[in-house]
Design an enzyme around this catalytic site. Structure first.
Site, PDB file in Angstrom:
ATOM      1  N   THR A  50       1.827  -1.603  45.149  1.00 11.50           N
ATOM      2  CA  THR A  50       0.742  -0.648  45.371  1.00 11.50           C
ATOM      3  C   THR A  50      -0.470  -0.947  44.499  1.00 11.50           C
ATOM      4  O   THR A  50      -0.337  -1.547  43.425  1.00 11.50           O
ATOM      5  CB  THR A  50       1.261   0.774  45.061  1.00 11.50           C
ATOM      6  OG1 THR A  50       0.170   1.681  45.030  1.00 11.50           O
ATOM      7  CG2 THR A  50       1.952   0.845  43.702  1.00 11.50           C
ATOM      8  N   ASP A  51      -1.636  -0.453  44.939  1.00  9.63           N
ATOM      9  CA  ASP A  51      -2.841  -0.590  44.106  1.00  9.63           C
ATOM     10  C   ASP A  51      -2.795   0.320  42.874  1.00  9.63           C
ATOM     11  O   ASP A  51      -3.555   0.141  41.929  1.00  9.63           O
ATOM     12  CB  ASP A  51      -4.109  -0.296  44.933  1.00  9.63           C
ATOM     13  CG  ASP A  51      -4.164   1.087  45.557  1.00  9.63           C
ATOM     14  OD1 ASP A  51      -3.204   1.869  45.386  1.00  9.63           O
ATOM     15  OD2 ASP A  51      -5.178   1.407  46.223  1.00  9.63           O
ATOM     16  N   GLU A  52      -1.872   1.305  42.891  1.00 10.58           N
ATOM     17  CA  GLU A  52      -1.847   2.277  41.788  1.00 10.58           C
ATOM     18  C   GLU A  52      -1.468   1.637  40.456  1.00 10.58           C
ATOM     19  O   GLU A  52      -1.714   2.227  39.395  1.00 10.58           O
ATOM     20  CB  GLU A  52      -0.875   3.427  42.111  1.00 10.58           C
ATOM     21  CG  GLU A  52      -1.268   4.170  43.349  1.00 10.58           C
ATOM     22  CD  GLU A  52      -0.727   5.593  43.427  1.00 10.58           C
ATOM     23  OE1 GLU A  52      -0.205   6.104  42.433  1.00 10.58           O
ATOM     24  OE2 GLU A  52      -0.850   6.179  44.510  1.00 10.58           O
ATOM     25  N   LYS A  68       6.477   1.188  39.518  1.00  7.27           N
ATOM     26  CA  LYS A  68       6.121   0.090  40.420  1.00  7.27           C
ATOM     27  C   LYS A  68       5.577  -1.093  39.612  1.00  7.27           C
ATOM     28  O   LYS A  68       5.865  -2.257  39.921  1.00  7.27           O
ATOM     29  CB  LYS A  68       5.077   0.546  41.446  1.00  7.27           C
ATOM     30  CG  LYS A  68       5.594   1.500  42.510  1.00  7.27           C
ATOM     31  CD  LYS A  68       6.660   0.913  43.424  1.00  7.27           C
ATOM     32  CE  LYS A  68       6.114  -0.134  44.371  1.00  7.27           C
ATOM     33  NZ  LYS A  68       7.172  -0.594  45.339  1.00  7.27           N
ATOM     34  N   TYR A 109       5.383   7.191  38.805  1.00  7.79           N
ATOM     35  CA  TYR A 109       5.520   6.347  39.994  1.00  7.79           C
ATOM     36  C   TYR A 109       4.857   4.989  39.782  1.00  7.79           C
ATOM     37  O   TYR A 109       5.484   3.938  39.952  1.00  7.79           O
ATOM     38  CB  TYR A 109       4.910   7.037  41.222  1.00  7.79           C
ATOM     39  CG  TYR A 109       4.647   6.082  42.379  1.00  7.79           C
ATOM     40  CD1 TYR A 109       5.705   5.499  43.073  1.00  7.79           C
ATOM     41  CD2 TYR A 109       3.341   5.738  42.749  1.00  7.79           C
ATOM     42  CE1 TYR A 109       5.477   4.608  44.108  1.00  7.79           C
ATOM     43  CE2 TYR A 109       3.105   4.853  43.795  1.00  7.79           C
ATOM     44  CZ  TYR A 109       4.175   4.289  44.469  1.00  7.79           C
ATOM     45  OH  TYR A 109       3.946   3.398  45.480  1.00  7.79           O
TER      46      TYR A 109
HETATM   47  P1  NAD Z   1       8.833   5.989  51.859  1.00  8.68           P
HETATM   48  O1  NAD Z   1       9.125   6.896  50.727  1.00  8.68           O
HETATM   49  O2  NAD Z   1       8.339   6.547  53.148  1.00  8.68           O
HETATM   50  O3  NAD Z   1      10.119   5.107  52.204  1.00  8.68           O
HETATM   51  C1  NAD Z   1      10.944   4.543  51.221  1.00  8.68           C
HETATM   52  C2  NAD Z   1      12.243   4.127  51.896  1.00  8.68           C
HETATM   53  O4  NAD Z   1      13.067   3.492  50.897  1.00  8.68           O
HETATM   54  C3  NAD Z   1      13.036   5.299  52.458  1.00  8.68           C
HETATM   55  O5  NAD Z   1      13.519   4.989  53.737  1.00  8.68           O
HETATM   56  C4  NAD Z   1      14.189   5.462  51.471  1.00  8.68           C
HETATM   57  O6  NAD Z   1      15.356   5.987  52.055  1.00  8.68           O
HETATM   58  C5  NAD Z   1      14.379   4.031  50.998  1.00  8.68           C
HETATM   59  N1  NAD Z   1      15.011   3.936  49.673  1.00  8.68           N
HETATM   60  C6  NAD Z   1      14.691   4.643  48.557  1.00  8.68           C
HETATM   61  N2  NAD Z   1      15.490   4.270  47.540  1.00  8.68           N
HETATM   62  C7  NAD Z   1      16.315   3.296  48.014  1.00  8.68           C
HETATM   63  C8  NAD Z   1      17.341   2.517  47.436  1.00  8.68           C
HETATM   64  N3  NAD Z   1      17.703   2.659  46.151  1.00  8.68           N
HETATM   65  N4  NAD Z   1      17.988   1.611  48.209  1.00  8.68           N
HETATM   66  C9  NAD Z   1      17.642   1.463  49.532  1.00  8.68           C
HETATM   67  N5  NAD Z   1      16.673   2.196  50.119  1.00  8.68           N
HETATM   68  C10 NAD Z   1      16.021   3.096  49.375  1.00  8.68           C
HETATM   69  O7  NAD Z   1       7.802   4.925  51.274  1.00  8.68           O
HETATM   70  P2  NAD Z   1       6.614   4.141  52.003  1.00  8.68           P
HETATM   71  O8  NAD Z   1       5.377   4.961  51.922  1.00  8.68           O
HETATM   72  O9  NAD Z   1       7.090   3.636  53.298  1.00  8.68           O
HETATM   73  O10 NAD Z   1       6.423   2.928  50.986  1.00  8.68           O
HETATM   74  C11 NAD Z   1       7.195   1.733  51.125  1.00  8.68           C
HETATM   75  C12 NAD Z   1       6.822   0.788  49.995  1.00  8.68           C
HETATM   76  O11 NAD Z   1       5.442   0.514  50.044  1.00  8.68           O
HETATM   77  C13 NAD Z   1       7.089   1.362  48.605  1.00  8.68           C
HETATM   78  O12 NAD Z   1       7.566   0.320  47.790  1.00  8.68           O
HETATM   79  C14 NAD Z   1       5.726   1.834  48.134  1.00  8.68           C
HETATM   80  O13 NAD Z   1       5.636   1.767  46.729  1.00  8.68           O
HETATM   81  C15 NAD Z   1       4.828   0.822  48.793  1.00  8.68           C
HETATM   82  N6  NAD Z   1       3.457   1.274  49.101  1.00  8.68           N
HETATM   83  C16 NAD Z   1       3.247   2.449  49.777  1.00  8.68           C
HETATM   84  C17 NAD Z   1       1.946   2.814  50.111  1.00  8.68           C
HETATM   85  C18 NAD Z   1       1.656   4.080  50.877  1.00  8.68           C
HETATM   86  O14 NAD Z   1       0.483   4.445  51.025  1.00  8.68           O
HETATM   87  N7  NAD Z   1       2.660   4.789  51.403  1.00  8.68           N
HETATM   88  C19 NAD Z   1       0.881   2.000  49.733  1.00  8.68           C
HETATM   89  C20 NAD Z   1       1.127   0.823  49.030  1.00  8.68           C
HETATM   90  C21 NAD Z   1       2.431   0.462  48.736  1.00  8.68           C
HETATM   91  O1  DAU Z   2      -2.540   3.905  46.660  1.00  9.71           O
HETATM   92  C1  DAU Z   2      -1.296   3.638  47.250  1.00  9.71           C
HETATM   93  C2  DAU Z   2      -0.383   4.838  47.072  1.00  9.71           C
HETATM   94  O2  DAU Z   2      -0.854   5.842  47.955  1.00  9.71           O
HETATM   95  C3  DAU Z   2       1.082   4.527  47.323  1.00  9.71           C
HETATM   96  O3  DAU Z   2       1.535   3.595  46.371  1.00  9.71           O
HETATM   97  C4  DAU Z   2       1.930   5.796  47.260  1.00  9.71           C
HETATM   98  O4  DAU Z   2       3.269   5.501  47.590  1.00  9.71           O
HETATM   99  C5  DAU Z   2       1.359   6.789  48.239  1.00  9.71           C
HETATM  100  O5  DAU Z   2       2.075   8.009  48.166  1.00  9.71           O
HETATM  101  C6  DAU Z   2      -0.120   7.043  47.955  1.00  9.71           C
HETATM  102  O6  DAU Z   2      -0.308   7.741  46.706  1.00  9.71           O
HETATM  103  P1  DAU Z   2      -1.383   8.922  46.561  1.00  9.71           P
HETATM  104  O7  DAU Z   2      -0.994   9.780  45.422  1.00  9.71           O
HETATM  105  O8  DAU Z   2      -2.760   8.392  46.595  1.00  9.71           O
HETATM  106  O9  DAU Z   2      -1.113   9.677  47.976  1.00  9.71           O
HETATM  107  P2  DAU Z   2      -1.020  11.207  48.365  1.00  9.71           P
HETATM  108  O10 DAU Z   2      -1.021  11.259  49.852  1.00  9.71           O
HETATM  109  O11 DAU Z   2       0.076  11.915  47.648  1.00  9.71           O
HETATM  110  O12 DAU Z   2      -2.394  11.792  47.844  1.00  9.71           O
HETATM  111  C7  DAU Z   2      -3.634  11.245  48.302  1.00  9.71           C
HETATM  112  C8  DAU Z   2      -4.744  11.995  47.593  1.00  9.71           C
HETATM  113  O13 DAU Z   2      -4.763  13.351  48.087  1.00  9.71           O
HETATM  114  C9  DAU Z   2      -4.547  12.096  46.097  1.00  9.71           C
HETATM  115  O14 DAU Z   2      -5.798  12.010  45.453  1.00  9.71           O
HETATM  116  C10 DAU Z   2      -3.946  13.487  45.904  1.00  9.71           C
HETATM  117  C11 DAU Z   2      -4.561  14.288  47.030  1.00  9.71           C
HETATM  118  N1  DAU Z   2      -3.709  15.390  47.556  1.00  9.71           N
HETATM  119  C12 DAU Z   2      -2.440  15.094  47.923  1.00  9.71           C
HETATM  120  C13 DAU Z   2      -1.616  16.085  48.411  1.00  9.71           C
HETATM  121  C14 DAU Z   2      -0.183  15.765  48.795  1.00  9.71           C
HETATM  122  C15 DAU Z   2      -4.244  16.666  47.716  1.00  9.71           C
HETATM  123  O15 DAU Z   2      -5.425  16.912  47.417  1.00  9.71           O
HETATM  124  N2  DAU Z   2      -3.427  17.647  48.205  1.00  9.71           N
HETATM  125  C16 DAU Z   2      -2.131  17.410  48.539  1.00  9.71           C
HETATM  126  O16 DAU Z   2      -1.426  18.376  48.950  1.00  9.71           O
END
Ligand code: NAD
Ligand code: DAU
Length: 392
Positions: free
Chosen positions: A170-172, A200, A196
């Site tokens: 992730t970019d975080e 990562k 988190y």
């Molecule tokens: P998600 O939470 O929707 O899915 C995670 C999946 O991993 C789930 O199906 C869960 O059951 C599985 N899992 C969790 N722990 C596990 C374990 N110990 N063994 C096997 N499976 C396990 O997450 P996502 O949003 O699909 O993100 C997927 C990946 O991409 C993550 O590594 C996250 O850090 C990264 N990522 C997410 C975003 C985003 O915006 N969602 C952006 C950048 C990177």
């Molecule tokens: O940047 C990549 C990341 O983006 C991933 O690595 C994470 O897995 C993914 O969850 C996401 O993280 P964020 O914290 O940015 O996503 P989230 O959707 O939780 O929140 C997006 C923005 O919105 C953040 O600034 C918090 C705000 N927010 C979120 C929720 C859930 C609100 O204002 N209200 C809310 O109820």
């Protein structure tokens, strides 16, 4: 030559929520022979991005996908319902930290690559309960790397050279930018701010070390915020869509001026395919949509699309439901990805603009009310009550 054989499909309870029904694929593997078809091992393939990746992969290639997922609250086999009869998809319910299981899967299926999505992914949950993040994102990722290192080390020279471990990050990990700072490049310092992002970052460092020390052919991707189908409604965009439809408040943290860089999930998946095919081992690639927007603008856009596609019966705009709530502790102000490297070196660019992607996404949620109601289980309601109070 024998290989994995799908044995049947049963309806099973979700491990963490007895109200939630899931389809579980049972499989029997015949030991003792190399598969005739190439395979990849995908971890976390029942989550948001992982399930989109698996669906696209099966549509685009002839290879088998071994899908290892623990089915935490975020894992959902309904995301994979359209491929439940596809013999090239082998679902295994298990933990990436279970070295015995991972070793058995690698030995039996001989994948040419591992794509690691499995993680705890929600920042707010990492604040209220960081333990699971340390366990999966650090400890279990280390155990996965150990199992993969042993498997890879026993391959013949050609297959060793061709093998890839792609770590999805992730970019975080780069921390927070001020408004005037340049977007994150791959050389930006690591400065994670939440449990988190710290977990990562630790996994990224482990992956890097396994390349530097043992020569494991790794590539790491650092992507910005994704949105699209199957996004769990604890995250901003799907939460706003489902709350708006349910007549509930739309909770905006703080002043809503925090900036995220949004990318349609299918574009993230195409970038990962490109990195897997052409990325240089030991390298990292930033993935983003050049699409920075303040949260409040995102919420207004979602409201405007709902006003157009599914207007409120009382004629009021959905933005009337916006409620400013207490800010997230340690809330990062701004993320922005410089995606020049992946464009210049691998030729990848996103296919969707934000305007096309967000319209598709809102429409998808409107068209999939059954999926939405299924994920809003008892466990989901408990989380919403804990995070937002009884009436979110
Ligand atoms: P998600 O939470 O929707 O899915 C995670 C999946 O991993 C789930 O199906 C869960 O059951 C599985 N899992 C969790 N722990 C596990 C374990 N110990 N063994 C096997 N499976 C396990 O997450 P996502 O949003 O699909 O993100 C997927 C990946 O991409 C993550 O590594 C996250 O850090 C990264 N990522 C997410 C975003 C985003 O915006 N969602 C952006 C950048 C990177
Ligand atoms: O940047 C990549 C990341 O983006 C991933 O690595 C994470 O897995 C993914 O969850 C996401 O993280 P964020 O914290 O940015 O996503 P989230 O959707 O939780 O929140 C997006 C923005 O919105 C953040 O600034 C918090 C705000 N927010 C979120 C929720 C859930 C609100 O204002 N209200 C809310 O109820």
């Amino acid at each position: 030559m024998s290989y994995a054989k799908l044995h049947g499909i049963v309806c099973d309870s979700h491990p963490n929520d007895k109200n939630q029904k899931h389809f579980t694929l049972l499989f029997i593997t015949t030991l003792g022979s190399r598969p005739s078809t190439m395979a990849i091992l995908v971890t976390g393939g029942a989550g948001f991005i992982g399930s989109n990746f698996v669906l696209d992969w099966l549509a685009d290639s002839d290879e088998v996908v071994i899908n290892l997922d623990k089915l935490t609250y975020a894992g959902n086999l309904q995301n994979l319902a359209s491929i439940e009869d596809n013999p090239r998809h082998i679902f295994i319910h298990g933990d990436i930290g279970d070295a015995k299981l991972v070793t058995a899967l690698l030995t039996q299926h001989q994948p040419r690559a591992v794509v690691n999505f499995a993680a705890e992914s929600h920042v707010d949950r990492s604040i209220s309960g960081p333990g699971a993040f340390i366990q999966t994102n650090i400890v279990a990722t280390f155990q996965l790397l150990e199992a993969v290192r042993a498997y890879w080390g026993a391959l013949d020279t050609k297959r060793m050279g061709d093998f890839r471990f792609l770590h999805v990050s992730t970019d975080e990990v780069y921390g927070s930018l001020e408004k005037n700072e340049l977007a994150f490049t791959e050389n930006h310092r690591y400065e994670p701010n939440s449990p988190y992002s710290a977990s990562k970052a630790a996994s990224d460092h482990l992956v890097r070390a396994y390349h530097h020390t043992y020569g494991l052919p790794v590539v790491t991707t650092n992507c910005s915020n994704n949105y699209g189908p199957f996004h769990f409604p604890e995250k901003l965009i799907p939460l706003m869509i489902v709350n708006a439809q349910a007549g509930k408040p739309l909770p905006v943290y703080g002043d809503g001026q925090q900036i995220r860089d949004w990318l349609y999930v299918k574009d993230h998946c195409s970038a990962i395919r490109q990195v897997l095919a052409k990325g240089q081992t030991g390298q990292t690639y930033n993935i983003g949509g050049w699409n920075e927007k303040p949260n409040i603008e995102i919420v207004h856009t979602v409201c405007a699309l709902l006003d157009e596609l599914r207007p409120r019966t009382d004629g009021m705009p959905y933005k009337a439901q916006i409620a400013y709530v207490t800010d997230r502790p340690g809330h990062d102000k701004r993320y922005a990805i410089d995606a020049s490297k992946i464009k210049n070196e691998l030729g990848w660019e996103p296919a969707e603009t934000f305007e096309t992607g967000i319209r598709k996404t809102v429409q998808w949620y409107l068209d999939h009310a059954q999926w939405v109601s299924q994920v809003q289980s008892g466990a989901y309601r408990a989380w919403v009550a804990q995070q937002y109070g009884a009436t979110p």
